[in-house]
Design a protein around this motif. Structure first.
Motif, PDB file in Angstrom:
ATOM      1  N   PRO A 160       0.819  -1.227  -0.086  1.00 20.22           N
ATOM      2  CA  PRO A 160       0.104   0.010   0.065  1.00 20.22           C
ATOM      3  C   PRO A 160       0.871   1.305   0.140  1.00 20.22           C
ATOM      4  CG  PRO A 160      -0.035  -0.900   2.184  1.00 20.22           C
ATOM      5  CD  PRO A 160       0.567  -1.947   1.291  1.00 20.22           C
ATOM      6  N   SER A 161       0.338   2.323  -0.506  1.00 18.21           N
ATOM      7  CA  SER A 161       0.985   3.694  -0.268  1.00 18.21           C
ATOM      8  C   SER A 161       0.132   4.310   0.539  1.00 18.21           C
ATOM      9  CB  SER A 161       0.750   4.432  -1.846  1.00 18.21           C
ATOM     10  OG  SER A 161       1.224   3.783  -2.913  1.00 18.21           O
ATOM     11  N   MET A 162       0.877   5.418   1.012  1.00 20.82           N
ATOM     12  CA  MET A 162       0.346   6.274   2.168  1.00 20.82           C
ATOM     13  C   MET A 162       0.140   7.714   1.812  1.00 20.82           C
ATOM     14  SD  MET A 162       1.896   6.430   5.901  1.00 20.82           S
ATOM     15  CE  MET A 162       3.682   7.156   5.585  1.00 20.82           C
ATOM     16  N   PHE A 163      -0.915   8.090   2.252  1.00 19.09           N
ATOM     17  CA  PHE A 163      -1.483   9.514   1.735  1.00 19.09           C
ATOM     18  C   PHE A 163      -1.508  10.482   3.273  1.00 19.09           C
ATOM     19  CE2 PHE A 163      -2.357   6.615  -1.237  1.00 19.09           C
ATOM     20  CZ  PHE A 163      -2.121   7.288  -2.546  1.00 19.09           C
ATOM     21  N   GLU A 164      -0.604  11.508   3.130  1.00 21.02           N
ATOM     22  CA  GLU A 164      -0.645  12.456   4.133  1.00 21.02           C
ATOM     23  C   GLU A 164      -0.428  13.846   3.950  1.00 21.02           C
ATOM     24  OE1 GLU A 164       2.933  12.629   6.523  1.00 21.02           O
ATOM     25  OE2 GLU A 164       4.200  11.692   4.770  1.00 21.02           O
ATOM     26  N   PRO A 165      -1.009  14.826   4.717  1.00 21.94           N
ATOM     27  CA  PRO A 165      -0.623  16.356   4.389  1.00 21.94           C
ATOM     28  C   PRO A 165       0.561  16.406   5.070  1.00 21.94           C
ATOM     29  CG  PRO A 165      -2.022  15.960   6.380  1.00 21.94           C
ATOM     30  CD  PRO A 165      -1.983  14.667   6.136  1.00 21.94           C
ATOM     31  N   VAL A 166       1.092  17.629   4.387  1.00 20.09           N
ATOM     32  CA  VAL A 166       2.367  18.266   4.604  1.00 20.09           C
ATOM     33  C   VAL A 166       2.485  18.621   6.207  1.00 20.09           C
ATOM     34  CG1 VAL A 166       4.270  19.471   3.901  1.00 20.09           C
ATOM     35  CG2 VAL A 166       3.035  18.466   2.428  1.00 20.09           C
ATOM     36  N   HIS A 167       1.304  19.421   6.682  1.00 12.25           N
ATOM     37  CA  HIS A 167       1.429  19.798   7.993  1.00 12.25           C
ATOM     38  C   HIS A 167       1.487  18.903   9.006  1.00 12.25           C
ATOM     39  CE1 HIS A 167      -2.562  18.181   9.213  1.00 12.25           C
ATOM     40  NE2 HIS A 167      -3.097  18.548   8.039  1.00 12.25           N
ATOM     41  N   GLY A 168       1.918  19.368  10.323  1.00 10.42           N
ATOM     42  CA  GLY A 168       2.309  18.514  11.300  1.00 10.42           C
ATOM     43  C   GLY A 168       1.084  18.371  12.257  1.00 10.42           C
ATOM     44  N   SER A 169       1.287  17.930  13.602  1.00  9.37           N
ATOM     45  CA  SER A 169       0.197  17.696  14.369  1.00  9.37           C
ATOM     46  C   SER A 169      -0.344  18.982  15.156  1.00  9.37           C
ATOM     47  CB  SER A 169       0.598  16.481  15.431  1.00  9.37           C
ATOM     48  OG  SER A 169       2.130  17.121  16.205  1.00  9.37           O
ATOM     49  N   ALA A 170       0.164  19.894  14.987  1.00  7.66           N
ATOM     50  CA  ALA A 170      -0.052  21.375  15.474  1.00  7.66           C
ATOM     51  C   ALA A 170      -0.565  21.403  16.754  1.00  7.66           C
ATOM     52  CB  ALA A 170      -1.089  22.073  14.383  1.00  7.66           C
ATOM     53  N   PRO A 171       0.216  20.873  17.859  1.00  7.51           N
ATOM     54  CA  PRO A 171      -0.514  20.721  19.289  1.00  7.51           C
ATOM     55  C   PRO A 171      -0.932  22.040  19.761  1.00  7.51           C
ATOM     56  CG  PRO A 171       1.782  20.265  19.055  1.00  7.51           C
ATOM     57  CD  PRO A 171       1.539  20.517  17.785  1.00  7.51           C
ATOM     58  N   ASP A 172      -0.608  23.095  19.209  1.00  9.42           N
ATOM     59  CA  ASP A 172      -1.040  24.396  19.937  1.00  9.42           C
ATOM     60  C   ASP A 172      -2.360  24.580  19.500  1.00  9.42           C
ATOM     61  OD1 ASP A 172      -0.037  24.486  17.212  1.00  9.42           O
ATOM     62  OD2 ASP A 172      -0.276  26.751  17.170  1.00  9.42           O
ATOM     63  N   ILE A 173      -3.121  24.003  18.426  1.00  8.23           N
ATOM     64  CA  ILE A 173      -4.254  24.116  18.294  1.00  8.23           C
ATOM     65  C   ILE A 173      -5.149  23.107  18.093  1.00  8.23           C
ATOM     66  CG2 ILE A 173      -3.906  26.381  16.682  1.00  8.23           C
ATOM     67  CD1 ILE A 173      -4.578  24.499  14.347  1.00  8.23           C
ATOM     68  N   ALA A 174      -4.651  21.914  18.499  1.00  7.57           N
ATOM     69  CA  ALA A 174      -5.264  20.509  18.858  1.00  7.57           C
ATOM     70  C   ALA A 174      -6.422  20.515  19.720  1.00  7.57           C
ATOM     71  CB  ALA A 174      -4.421  19.691  18.966  1.00  7.57           C
ATOM     72  N   GLY A 175      -7.577  20.106  19.246  1.00  7.97           N
ATOM     73  CA  GLY A 175      -8.754  19.883  20.066  1.00  7.97           C
ATOM     74  C   GLY A 175      -9.581  20.947  20.018  1.00  7.97           C
ATOM     75  N   GLN A 176      -9.311  21.935  19.410  1.00 11.09           N
ATOM     76  CA  GLN A 176     -10.132  23.362  19.506  1.00 11.09           C
ATOM     77  C   GLN A 176     -11.269  23.477  18.286  1.00 11.09           C
ATOM     78  OE1 GLN A 176      -7.585  26.917  19.814  1.00 11.09           O
ATOM     79  NE2 GLN A 176      -5.941  25.906  21.102  1.00 11.09           N
ATOM     80  N   GLY A 177     -11.039  22.603  17.321  1.00  9.35           N
ATOM     81  CA  GLY A 177     -11.874  22.652  16.231  1.00  9.35           C
ATOM     82  C   GLY A 177     -11.554  23.638  15.156  1.00  9.35           C
ATOM     83  N   VAL A 178     -10.487  24.382  15.172  1.00  7.65           N
ATOM     84  CA  VAL A 178     -10.208  25.278  14.315  1.00  7.65           C
ATOM     85  C   VAL A 178      -9.039  25.007  13.489  1.00  7.65           C
ATOM     86  CG1 VAL A 178     -10.619  27.019  15.922  1.00  7.65           C
ATOM     87  CG2 VAL A 178      -8.256  26.133  15.860  1.00  7.65           C
ATOM     88  N   ALA A 179      -8.569  23.602  13.367  1.00  3.63           N
ATOM     89  CA  ALA A 179      -7.698  23.239  12.161  1.00  3.63           C
ATOM     90  C   ALA A 179      -8.219  23.328  10.909  1.00  3.63           C
ATOM     91  CB  ALA A 179      -7.189  21.737  12.677  1.00  3.63           C
ATOM     92  N   ASN A 180      -7.050  23.649  10.060  1.00  4.20           N
ATOM     93  CA  ASN A 180      -7.611  23.482   8.439  1.00  4.20           C
ATOM     94  C   ASN A 180      -7.640  22.085   8.025  1.00  4.20           C
ATOM     95  OD1 ASN A 180      -7.942  24.154   5.519  1.00  4.20           O
ATOM     96  ND2 ASN A 180      -6.685  25.962   5.677  1.00  4.20           N
ATOM     97  N   PRO A 181      -9.048  21.492   7.456  1.00  2.00           N
ATOM     98  CA  PRO A 181      -8.993  20.334   6.905  1.00  2.00           C
ATOM     99  C   PRO A 181      -8.475  20.269   5.386  1.00  2.00           C
ATOM    100  CG  PRO A 181     -11.101  21.053   7.032  1.00  2.00           C
ATOM    101  CD  PRO A 181      -9.998  22.395   7.464  1.00  2.00           C
ATOM    102  N   ILE A 182      -8.177  21.239   4.787  1.00  2.00           N
ATOM    103  CA  ILE A 182      -8.107  21.331   3.386  1.00  2.00           C
ATOM    104  C   ILE A 182      -6.673  20.411   3.045  1.00  2.00           C
ATOM    105  CG2 ILE A 182      -7.391  22.711   1.281  1.00  2.00           C
ATOM    106  CD1 ILE A 182      -9.453  24.666   2.239  1.00  2.00           C
ATOM    107  N   GLY A 183      -5.739  20.611   3.813  1.00  2.00           N
ATOM    108  CA  GLY A 183      -4.533  19.672   3.442  1.00  2.00           C
ATOM    109  C   GLY A 183      -4.770  18.120   3.370  1.00  2.00           C
TER     110      GLY A 183
END
Length: 349
Positions: free
Chosen positions: A271-294
């Motif tokens: 299998p191949s693996m598909f992932e966005p370039v952005h990281g885990s962004a712990p500073d905004i995690a859990g706030q529901g404001v992350a950008n889902p476009i990546g």
């Protein structure tokens, strides 16, 4: 109807938020198409798993993943609790290497509705093909001595097979775009690896007489990304050079949060693996404001690899229509949250 079995690894931080949003979009476009569907299997691997089990994934994790058609990954990293070299080499890079995902593909284009930080971007549309298995990220080297005499050695390993494979993939991609391939090099500074890279590029291009080519040193190429990104079509680069260029590609698009990536086993043995370039962004995690476009654009790349290019086009068109309507997360200068962006993309689909 074709059913694709997808292994889902949301991972860490915002990965746990953007992955479900992307899956909802992919399920929707599959229903609209009518010819295929997805079967998703979730795996809780990542830094939380490491803190509980002392490993990023189970010992048999790779064998488990081999049973799936593709892998959909969110993000990896929790640096305040797990050192990056453990999280990356224990999951992301382990999967890339052991499943022979030798090619990394990352597009960068000026999306409709987005304003690039560049003054005159001229609708650039670039695809970077990054050699993904060796080069500067080869796990070869070591440290000796201590104190003032300590020495660290990191070996960059380039094989003819790996180098040529990346270059041929780039040329094949260029056949279906603007028929131009640029090679990223640094043969004026790296006296062995990059002249070797240049020689193989000169050999490979002879097999593609209809494709125009150029060779740029990586420092100049980085400058050209800012000055004239519209001049590029497909770029082939080593592991390190490709990694740096593609983060810059995300920046000139308007946000690293929208950049997608694909780690490809082009032989389709694993299998191949598909992932966005952005990281885990712990500073905004859990706030529901992350950008889902990546993550959603990454899903579009998976659709393309599975042979559903028209469905992929629908997803990218829906993303652009959403941005053009002004629905954007705050990293793009908007006020929308993750849920609002996802819902707008679904509506546009």
């Amino acid at each position: 109807m074709k059913t694709y079995k997808i292994a889902v690894i949301p991972g860490d931080g915002i990965g746990k938020e953007v992955v479900p949003a992307a899956i909802e979009v992919l399920d929707t476009v599959a229903k609209l198409d009518g010819g295929f569907q997805f079967e998703w299997t979730y795996f809780p691997w990542g830094c939380d798993y490491y803190l509980e089990h002392g490993e990023m994934m189970p010992e048999d994790g790779i064998e488990t993943l081999k049973k799936y058609d593709q892998i959909f990954l969110g993000a990896v990293g929790m640096p305040e609790l797990v050192p990056d070299h453990i999280s990356l080499w224990g999951l992301l890079i382990k999967i890339r290497r052991e499943l022979k995902q030798s090619i990394n593909v990352r597009p960068a284009k000026l999306l409709q509705g987005l304003q690039s930080p560049l003054r005159d971007p001229q609708n650039f549309d670039i695809t970077v093909v990054r050699e993904n298995s060796e080069g500067e990220y080869s796990d070869s080297g070591g440290r000796i001595h201590q104190g003032a005499n300590e020495i660290a050695i990191q070996n960059a390993i380039f094989t003819r097979k790996g180098t040529e494979r990346a270059m041929r993939y780039a040329f094949e991609l260029a056949k279906n775009s603007r028929q131009h391939v640029t090679s990223a090099t640094k043969s004026n500074g790296l006296t062995y690896s990059m002249p070797f890279w240049d020689e193989i590029f000169d050999e490979v291009k002879k097999d593609y007489p209809d494709i125009d080519t150029a060779v740029n040193h990586i420092d100049a190429l980085a400058a050209f990304f800012v000055m004239k990104p519209h001049a590029f079509d497909v770029i082939v680069a080593s592991n390190l050079f490709g990694d740096i260029l593609t983060d810059l590609g995300g920046a000139i698009m308007g946000s690293i949060g929208i950049a997608p990536a694909a780690n490809l086993n082009i032989e389709r043995e694993y299998p191949s693996m598909f992932e966005p370039v952005h990281g885990s962004a712990p500073d905004i995690a859990g706030q529901g404001v992350a950008n889902p476009i990546g993550q959603i654009w990454t899903g579009k790349m998976m659709l393309d690899f599975l042979g559903h290019q028209q469905a992929g086009i629908k997803v990218l068109n829906a993303i652009e229509a959403t941005l053009a309507s002004g629905v954007k997360t705050r990293d793009l200068g908007g006020t929308a949250n993750l849920e609002e962006v996802k819902n707008a993309i679904l509506k546009n689909l």
